[in-house]
Design an enzyme around this catalytic site. Sequence first.
Site, PDB file in Angstrom:
ATOM      1  N   ASP A  99       0.788  -1.241   0.000  1.00  0.00           N
ATOM      2  CA  ASP A  99       0.000   0.000   0.000  1.00  0.00           C
ATOM      3  C   ASP A  99       0.822   1.294   0.000  1.00  0.00           C
ATOM      4  O   ASP A  99       1.782   1.419   0.774  1.00  0.00           O
ATOM      5  CB  ASP A  99      -0.866   0.083   1.268  1.00  0.00           C
ATOM      6  CG  ASP A  99      -1.541  -1.207   1.624  1.00  0.00           C
ATOM      7  OD1 ASP A  99      -1.440  -2.165   0.861  1.00  0.00           O
ATOM      8  OD2 ASP A  99      -2.159  -1.245   2.697  1.00  0.00           O
TER       9      ASP A  99
ATOM     10  N   GLU B 211     -10.445  -2.510   5.083  1.00  0.00           N
ATOM     11  CA  GLU B 211      -9.074  -2.002   4.944  1.00  0.00           C
ATOM     12  C   GLU B 211      -9.005  -0.624   4.247  1.00  0.00           C
ATOM     13  O   GLU B 211      -9.846  -0.258   3.481  1.00  0.00           O
ATOM     14  CB  GLU B 211      -8.166  -2.952   4.149  1.00  0.00           C
ATOM     15  CG  GLU B 211      -8.059  -4.340   4.710  1.00  0.00           C
ATOM     16  CD  GLU B 211      -7.037  -5.211   3.985  1.00  0.00           C
ATOM     17  OE1 GLU B 211      -6.347  -5.946   4.702  1.00  0.00           O
ATOM     18  OE2 GLU B 211      -6.920  -5.166   2.753  1.00  0.00           O
TER      19      GLU B 211
HETATM   20  C1  FRU Z   1      -3.772  -3.783   2.705  1.00  0.00           C
HETATM   21  C2  FRU Z   1      -3.153  -4.122   4.039  1.00  0.00           C
HETATM   22  C3  FRU Z   1      -3.522  -3.109   5.093  1.00  0.00           C
HETATM   23  C4  FRU Z   1      -2.414  -3.244   6.076  1.00  0.00           C
HETATM   24  C5  FRU Z   1      -1.245  -3.503   5.187  1.00  0.00           C
HETATM   25  C6  FRU Z   1      -0.201  -4.415   5.758  1.00  0.00           C
HETATM   26  O1  FRU Z   1      -3.031  -4.269   1.635  1.00  0.00           O
HETATM   27  O2  FRU Z   1      -3.554  -5.413   4.436  1.00  0.00           O
HETATM   28  O3  FRU Z   1      -4.802  -3.295   5.619  1.00  0.00           O
HETATM   29  O4  FRU Z   1      -2.249  -2.113   6.852  1.00  0.00           O
HETATM   30  O5  FRU Z   1      -1.742  -4.068   4.002  1.00  0.00           O
HETATM   31  O6  FRU Z   1       0.904  -4.483   4.927  1.00  0.00           O
END
Ligand code: FRU
Length: 546
Positions: A128, A298
């Site tokens: 992300d 998320e």
């Molecule tokens: C989304 C996610 C988020 C989390 C991160 C961990 O891709 O699962 O919810 O903060 O990636 O890397």
Amino acid sequence: MMKINLTAVVLFCCSLSLSAADINIKISKRYLNFPISQKEDRKVMTFSIGGKEERVFKIRLASGKPEYWVFSDMTAYLGKTIKLSYDGDAAGLSKIYQDDKIAGQDSLYREYNRPQFHFSTRRGWINDPNGLIFYEGEYHLFYQHNPYEREWENMSWGHAVSKDLIHWEELPVALHPDKLGTMFSGSAVIDYDNTSGFGKPGKPAMVAAYTIDNPDREIQGIAYSLDKGRSWTKYSKNPVIDSKEKWNSRDTRDPKVFWYKPGKHWVMVLNERDGHSIYTSANLKEWKYESHTTGFWECPELFELPVDGDKSNTKWVMYGASSSYMIGSFDGKIFKPESGKHQFTTGSIYAAQTYTNIPEADGRRIQIGWGRIQQPGMPFNNMMLLPTELSLRTTKNGPRLFSVPVKESQQLFEPAEKWTNLSSADANQKLKAFYDADLIRIKTTIKLSHATDAGFNLFAQRMIGYDMNNNTINGVFYSPEDMTSMELSADIYVDRTSIEVFIDGGVYSYSMERKPDPNNKEGFHFWGNNIEVKNLEIFRVKSIWR
Ligand code: FRU
């Protein structure tokens, strides 16, 4: 290159097997380079100075021939002696070396599967985008990062900056895991009024809000920087939110924070179990729960946009990691959905986030999404999709979100050819000259009239597969605004490992890995009964790395 074992003291704790070991290194160069093999198990490495743990992470140190190398920027430790302890096979330790270059620096950004006009990291894994913020002429791109391997682990915030959203300079990791846990996704703001007290006169703090993940729970922390995101201090009283018990769930994460001007307070949108919660705060440290909108998972986003550019008529958009969104109103505490969900983009995109602190005179809502695009054979993995500008425009179904690459991307494209009103056979013939294109942008408008389905392939891969009868484009429901014209337009961006397609001015877009069929000879290929290629424009593409 300077081999460490010249200066290091290697103390094998177990005399017969090459297992856990320590090595002391006096840091005199910028980088430590680590040999990696995916065949090894992950083992724990600890950096400590004078008995104090500085960093703990998992790494697959190659005991034999490394598959690739990763690095750690040691600038912060120059002149210090660091003890590296490793609980795996010590053979890999002796191959670690310090240098002012990363291993492979000479071919950096020119590797055969390196995306040429999308951001990717030098080494390791990314997911992300985090903390997207514009400040003092720089667009910051923090991102979920494993610096030590091309797969997900050791979540840290990587960091890159750009003056134009196109050319990026990578900086050292901004947030490393700590005793509370690893650094999951979050956002960043500038605390102009020093509500947090973290700022200094004339130096407002950049404050990051992020999730701390540990085996027990996900809690929210904050950290601040007074040097434009280069170095960070974590708030000593973290966490600022711990809501596991309230939700009876460990899924409480990804704080998106912004300043709500009319109410003069901070807002945090936080995904909690089954949806997005709203919290408010006066100082970024104490947060009050206000409301919850179910049906999201998320990476929350919530922002205001004018409809058709009219600032007196605005709506709020809420989305989650999958880019499905609702349109509604927001009073600083409660989001009231009016329509949705809708979906404006699909495919490889995930966990997109938008920039905060864009100057009012600019006023754009700029988004970057994570591109879940494998980079085969590379010492890095995944990438960011093109930054896009989001807008709300009226359609026959009401306002909808549009997304198009930011205007800064135009500098990358040089017009090469342009044709109008071709048969598909003619178009396919003309495109033969571009079969071998490494990078290319193609704009086209096709008219169906005789065909119920039609499209455009690249070595058998469907860049467009439009089915007018079933109302789908590449398998996803799509109904054009104007069904009478029988036309469909697409703006297609082909990089070495990815394809992004923006349909009908950005009302819908999608992204995918570039996966040509090795046995296909057709190359670029329009198909569909009697279709007309009304417009076909080819652009050459410049690399962002040269
Ligand atoms: C989304 C996610 C988020 C989390 C991160 C961990 O891709 O699962 O919810 O903060 O990636 O890397």
